[in-house]
Scaffold this motif. Structure first.
Motif, mmCIF file in Angstrom:
data_model
loop_
_atom_site.group_PDB
_atom_site.id
_atom_site.type_symbol
_atom_site.label_atom_id
_atom_site.label_comp_id
_atom_site.label_asym_id
_atom_site.label_seq_id
_atom_site.Cartn_x
_atom_site.Cartn_y
_atom_site.Cartn_z
ATOM 1 N N GLU A 1 106.754 29.237 21.306
ATOM 2 C CA GLU A 1 107.482 30.072 22.254
ATOM 3 C C GLU A 1 106.942 31.502 22.282
ATOM 4 O O GLU A 1 107.144 32.217 23.265
ATOM 5 C CB GLU A 1 108.971 30.065 21.933
ATOM 6 C CG GLU A 1 109.659 28.739 22.237
ATOM 7 C CD GLU A 1 109.487 28.305 23.682
ATOM 8 O OE1 GLU A 1 109.549 29.176 24.580
ATOM 9 O OE2 GLU A 1 109.274 27.105 23.919
ATOM 10 N N GLU A 2 106.252 31.921 21.227
ATOM 11 C CA GLU A 2 105.596 33.228 21.271
ATOM 12 C C GLU A 2 104.553 33.247 22.388
ATOM 13 O O GLU A 2 104.427 34.231 23.124
ATOM 14 C CB GLU A 2 104.932 33.540 19.933
ATOM 15 C CG GLU A 2 105.877 33.798 18.785
ATOM 16 C CD GLU A 2 105.125 34.253 17.549
ATOM 17 O OE1 GLU A 2 104.438 35.297 17.617
ATOM 18 O OE2 GLU A 2 105.204 33.556 16.522
ATOM 19 N N ASN B 1 104.499 31.175 25.038
ATOM 20 C CA ASN B 1 105.185 31.063 26.327
ATOM 21 C C ASN B 1 105.742 32.409 26.769
ATOM 22 O O ASN B 1 105.650 32.781 27.947
ATOM 23 C CB ASN B 1 106.306 30.030 26.236
ATOM 24 C CG ASN B 1 105.787 28.626 26.002
ATOM 25 O OD1 ASN B 1 104.643 28.316 26.323
ATOM 26 N ND2 ASN B 1 106.625 27.772 25.428
ATOM 27 N N ARG B 2 106.318 33.141 25.830
ATOM 28 C CA ARG B 2 106.867 34.455 26.163
ATOM 29 C C ARG B 2 105.752 35.413 26.564
ATOM 30 O O ARG B 2 105.916 36.216 27.502
ATOM 31 C CB ARG B 2 107.644 34.999 24.955
ATOM 32 C CG ARG B 2 108.302 36.357 25.160
ATOM 33 C CD ARG B 2 109.238 36.387 26.333
ATOM 34 N NE ARG B 2 110.176 35.263 26.343
ATOM 35 C CZ ARG B 2 110.981 34.976 27.350
ATOM 36 N NH1 ARG B 2 110.955 35.714 28.451
ATOM 37 N NH2 ARG B 2 111.804 33.941 27.292
ATOM 38 N N THR C 1 105.406 37.477 30.094
ATOM 39 C CA THR C 1 105.452 38.943 30.080
ATOM 40 C C THR C 1 104.064 39.560 30.243
ATOM 41 O O THR C 1 103.897 40.765 30.036
ATOM 42 C CB THR C 1 106.086 39.449 28.770
ATOM 43 O OG1 THR C 1 105.336 38.945 27.652
ATOM 44 C CG2 THR C 1 107.540 38.989 28.665
ATOM 45 N N GLU D 1 114.842 30.528 22.444
ATOM 46 C CA GLU D 1 113.607 30.940 23.108
ATOM 47 C C GLU D 1 113.164 29.929 24.158
ATOM 48 O O GLU D 1 112.727 30.307 25.256
ATOM 49 C CB GLU D 1 112.500 31.148 22.073
ATOM 50 C CG GLU D 1 112.771 32.253 21.070
ATOM 51 C CD GLU D 1 112.811 33.624 21.721
ATOM 52 O OE1 GLU D 1 112.151 33.811 22.761
ATOM 53 O OE2 GLU D 1 113.505 34.509 21.189
ATOM 54 N N GLU E 1 115.245 30.176 27.314
ATOM 55 C CA GLU E 1 114.838 31.298 28.169
ATOM 56 C C GLU E 1 113.546 30.973 28.910
ATOM 57 O O GLU E 1 113.395 31.316 30.094
ATOM 58 C CB GLU E 1 114.678 32.556 27.320
ATOM 59 C CG GLU E 1 115.989 33.088 26.756
ATOM 60 C CD GLU E 1 115.795 34.312 25.880
ATOM 61 O OE1 GLU E 1 114.631 34.771 25.754
ATOM 62 O OE2 GLU E 1 116.791 34.807 25.324
ATOM 63 N N THR E 2 112.614 30.311 28.230
ATOM 64 C CA THR E 2 111.360 29.921 28.879
ATOM 65 C C THR E 2 111.625 28.986 30.050
ATOM 66 O O THR E 2 111.089 29.171 31.153
ATOM 67 C CB THR E 2 110.427 29.226 27.868
ATOM 68 O OG1 THR E 2 110.026 30.165 26.868
ATOM 69 C CG2 THR E 2 109.180 28.677 28.553
ATOM 70 N N GLU F 1 113.291 30.883 33.017
ATOM 71 C CA GLU F 1 112.403 31.830 33.696
ATOM 72 C C GLU F 1 111.329 31.101 34.494
ATOM 73 O O GLU F 1 111.001 31.508 35.620
ATOM 74 C CB GLU F 1 111.762 32.764 32.670
ATOM 75 C CG GLU F 1 110.896 33.855 33.263
ATOM 76 C CD GLU F 1 111.665 34.846 34.117
ATOM 77 O OE1 GLU F 1 111.036 35.525 34.949
ATOM 78 O OE2 GLU F 1 112.907 34.938 33.963
#
Length: 235
Positions: free
Chosen positions: A57-58, A60-61, A65, A109, A112-113, A116
């Motif tokens: 997820e790091e 993906n985030r 961003t 996480e 949220e992915t 979004e």
């Protein structure tokens, strides 16, 4: 540019939701030594797979961003040189965490992915390979969730679910081949998929093609090693 027409019947955001729900429910039932059971990912326990999902997820985030470059700089400064070492760092960073905390991190996480990406459907997003359609990235993430669900033996509850998962996953396997290995010839047959590359050919069942593309074929499978290596495009 690969043709995604074969994928049109499915919504990848819904597939992400269903595969995430399967994983979340299964992980929530595990206790004690069950977390230490080996997974299908060599060297990783069931808990390690959850740690990997949380660590992923790091990335993906970072995609969402527009900070992929900065994230890679952090990991390369710690010794990451390829996908495998990147993944291993994500797991080792979380090895001392309790399973419940890992599950909370991944649940939050990943939720949220999913939200979004669904919101950005039709757009492009930055990834490790440059700008990429959000919808196609959702397919990749749905496939990854499904593969790791199989890696930790998340049960399939009924035949209809099994058939539906096989159908969308084999469609995406063929898409992934066309995308990353366009030199591989692919033809859909009534009983499976015919593939040929570098003079080697085979007709694979849907399950075998899914495993081959995700680098999950068993070691004793009869597929020639050269073709096995060529087909491995994911995982």
């Amino acid at each position: 540019m690969p043709d995604d027409g074969e994928l049109a019947e499915y919504n990848p955001y819904d597939l992400m939701e269903s595969e995430a729900a399967r994983l979340e429910f299964y992980f929530s039932t595990l206790t004690g030594d069950a977390w230490d059971e080996p997974s299908a990912c060599e060297g990783w326990s069931v808990k390690d797979v959850l740690a990997h999902l949380a660590g992923s997820e790091e990335y993906n985030r970072a995609c969402l961003t527009d900070s992929v470059g900065a994230m890679f700089e952090r990991y390369t400064s710690r010794g990451a040189t390829d996908v495998n070492s990147f993944n291993e760092l994500g797991v080792s960073d979380r090895r001392d965490q309790r399973p419940a905390d890992l599950l909370d991190e991944w649940r939050r996480e990943n939720g949220e992915t999913r939200a979004e990406m669904r919101h950005r459907d039709g757009e492009q997003m930055p990834t490790s390979v440059g700008q990429y359609p959000v919808r196609w990235q959702a397919w990749h993430l749905a496939s990854e969730l499904a593969t790791h669900a199989d890696d930790v033996n998340v049960p399939v509850t009924h035949k209809r679910e099994e058939d539906a998962r096989r159908d969308w996953r084999v469609r995406f396997a063929r898409f992934a081949l066309a995308e990353s290995k366009p030199e591989v010839e692919v033809q859909i047959l009534a009983g499976g998929t015919w593939v040929r590359a570098d003079g080697n050919e085979a007709t694979l069942t849907d399950d075998d093609l899914i495993d081959a593309v995700n680098a999950r074929l068993p070691a004793d499978h009869k597929l020639k090693p050269e073709l096995r290596e060529k087909l491995a495009s994911l995982g």
